[in-house]
Structure formats: C-alpha cells, structure tokens
Write an enzyme that holds these catalytic residues in place. Sequence first.
Site, PDB file in Angstrom:
ATOM      1  CB  CYS A   1     -13.582  -0.640 -17.603  1.00 33.42           C
ATOM      2  SG  CYS A   1     -15.280  -1.221 -18.271  1.00 33.42           S
TER       3      CYS A   1
ATOM      4  CG  ASP B   1     -15.813  -0.871 -10.494  1.00 28.93           C
ATOM      5  OD1 ASP B   1     -17.092  -0.622 -11.104  1.00 28.93           O
ATOM      6  OD2 ASP B   1     -15.320  -1.949 -10.500  1.00 28.93           O
TER       7      ASP B   1
ATOM      8  CB  CYS C   1     -19.900   0.465 -15.340  1.00 22.11           C
ATOM      9  SG  CYS C   1     -21.009  -0.918 -14.454  1.00 22.11           S
ATOM     10  NE  ARG C   2     -14.783   1.253 -14.392  1.00 22.60           N
ATOM     11  CZ  ARG C   2     -13.921   0.724 -13.796  1.00 22.60           C
ATOM     12  NH1 ARG C   2     -12.947   1.562 -13.019  1.00 22.60           N
ATOM     13  NH2 ARG C   2     -13.698  -0.701 -13.959  1.00 22.60           N
ATOM     14  CB  SER C   3     -15.027   0.676 -21.175  1.00 18.44           C
ATOM     15  OG  SER C   3     -15.548  -0.607 -21.256  1.00 18.44           O
TER      16      SER C   3
ATOM     17  CG  ASN D   1     -17.315  -3.802 -22.478  1.00 15.69           C
ATOM     18  OD1 ASN D   1     -17.530  -4.662 -23.422  1.00 15.69           O
ATOM     19  ND2 ASN D   1     -17.047  -2.526 -22.767  1.00 15.69           N
TER      20      ASN D   1
HETATM   21  P1  4NP Z   1     -16.931  -1.767 -15.181  1.00 12.79           P
HETATM   22  O1  4NP Z   1     -17.734  -2.074 -14.154  1.00 12.79           O
HETATM   23  O2  4NP Z   1     -15.629  -2.358 -15.450  1.00 12.79           O
HETATM   24  O3  4NP Z   1     -17.014  -0.355 -15.265  1.00 12.79           O
HETATM   25  O4  4NP Z   1     -17.955  -2.162 -16.396  1.00 12.79           O
HETATM   26  C1  4NP Z   1     -17.753  -3.428 -13.445  1.00 12.79           C
HETATM   27  C2  4NP Z   1     -18.430  -4.277 -13.765  1.00 12.79           C
HETATM   28  C3  4NP Z   1     -18.680  -5.491 -13.221  1.00 12.79           C
HETATM   29  C4  4NP Z   1     -17.939  -5.731 -12.115  1.00 12.79           C
HETATM   30  C5  4NP Z   1     -16.955  -4.910 -11.692  1.00 12.79           C
HETATM   31  C6  4NP Z   1     -16.702  -3.520 -12.346  1.00 12.79           C
HETATM   32  N1  4NP Z   1     -17.899  -7.084 -11.505  1.00 12.79           N
HETATM   33  O5  4NP Z   1     -17.057  -7.385 -10.593  1.00 12.79           O
HETATM   34  O6  4NP Z   1     -18.592  -7.932 -11.911  1.00 12.79           O
END
Ligand code: 4NP
Length: 148
Positions: free
Chosen positions: A9, A118, A14-16, A12
């Site tokens: 994702c 997200d 939240c989702r992955s 790294n």
């Molecule tokens: P992830 O979520 O891609 O599911 O881990 C996010 C975590 C951080 C950010 C965006 C999405 N960010 O913009 O910092």
Amino acid sequence: MKKSILFVCLGNICRSPLCEGIAKEYVKEKSLDFFVDSAGTGSWHIGEAPCEGSQKVASMHGIDISTRRARQVTKEDIKNFDIIVALDSKNLADLGAMGAKEALLLGDFGFEGADVPDPYFFKGFDGFEKVYEMCAICVRNLIDEYSE
Ligand code: 4NP
C-alpha cells in the site's frame, strides 16, 4: 515450492499490514506453504507500528499485528517476490513504474477491481471494519487461487 506474497500500500501502516496479518493467519489455518510480507511505496512511516485502527480491527478478529514495523518496497522485492499485490490502483501504478510488470490488484479477487479505501484519513474507527472485510475476502480468494 514455497511461494512468496508481498502486499503493498502507500504507507505500510494501515492496509497492507492488515493483509499480511490476515494472510499469515489463513496460511497457518490451511497449512499452506507461503512466505507473506508487506511494504509501502512511500517512505514517511518506515519503522512505525501499524496504525491504531488496523491494530484494533485485526485484534477484534484474533490477529496480532502490533509488532510489525513499516518498510518501503525495494527493487529487490520486485525481483524476488513471486506474487506482488497492490491495495489500490495508485499503488499498482507506482509498482509498475518501479518495474513490477505483473503486480496484481487486491480488489480483483472479490471486489470487481475496487480500490481498498485508504483508512489513513478516516475519522476514528469508522470504516476500518469495512476495510478489514474487503481485505479478508480478497486475501483468502487470492491465496485459494494461488494454492491450487
Ligand atoms: P496505508 O495508509 O497506505 O494503508 O498504510 C496510509 C498511511 C499513511 C499515509 C497515507 C496512507 N500518509 O499519507 O502518510
């Protein structure tokens, strides 16, 4: 032979990591021979634990992801992993730009190619359960397909 899967994702956190936890649990439950990992296309959160909502929803489903730490996807990952799975179409495009020609989109395994939303910008816990359900269905379908 042991197959390797990498979930990717953006951050790294939240989702992955959720997909990694779900996949490891499913592989164990089914006694399958997979190596499972996750990474982010971005570098902002390297070394951080999964976000609170992901830890909580995982724990509500009996999965502990609290000890894993974020890392950024590398060119070596792209060479070495058998199966690379993007959580949304932007992640897929970013992987493509890094040379991952055959990366997959998680939503193609049960959600008609939808992006996994997200959750980083969600307010509070609302929405994490939906993200969990999407990830759980698609991760299991993907592993079923690749373990045949
Ligand atoms: P992830 O979520 O891609 O599911 O881990 C996010 C975590 C951080 C950010 C965006 C999405 N960010 O913009 O910092």
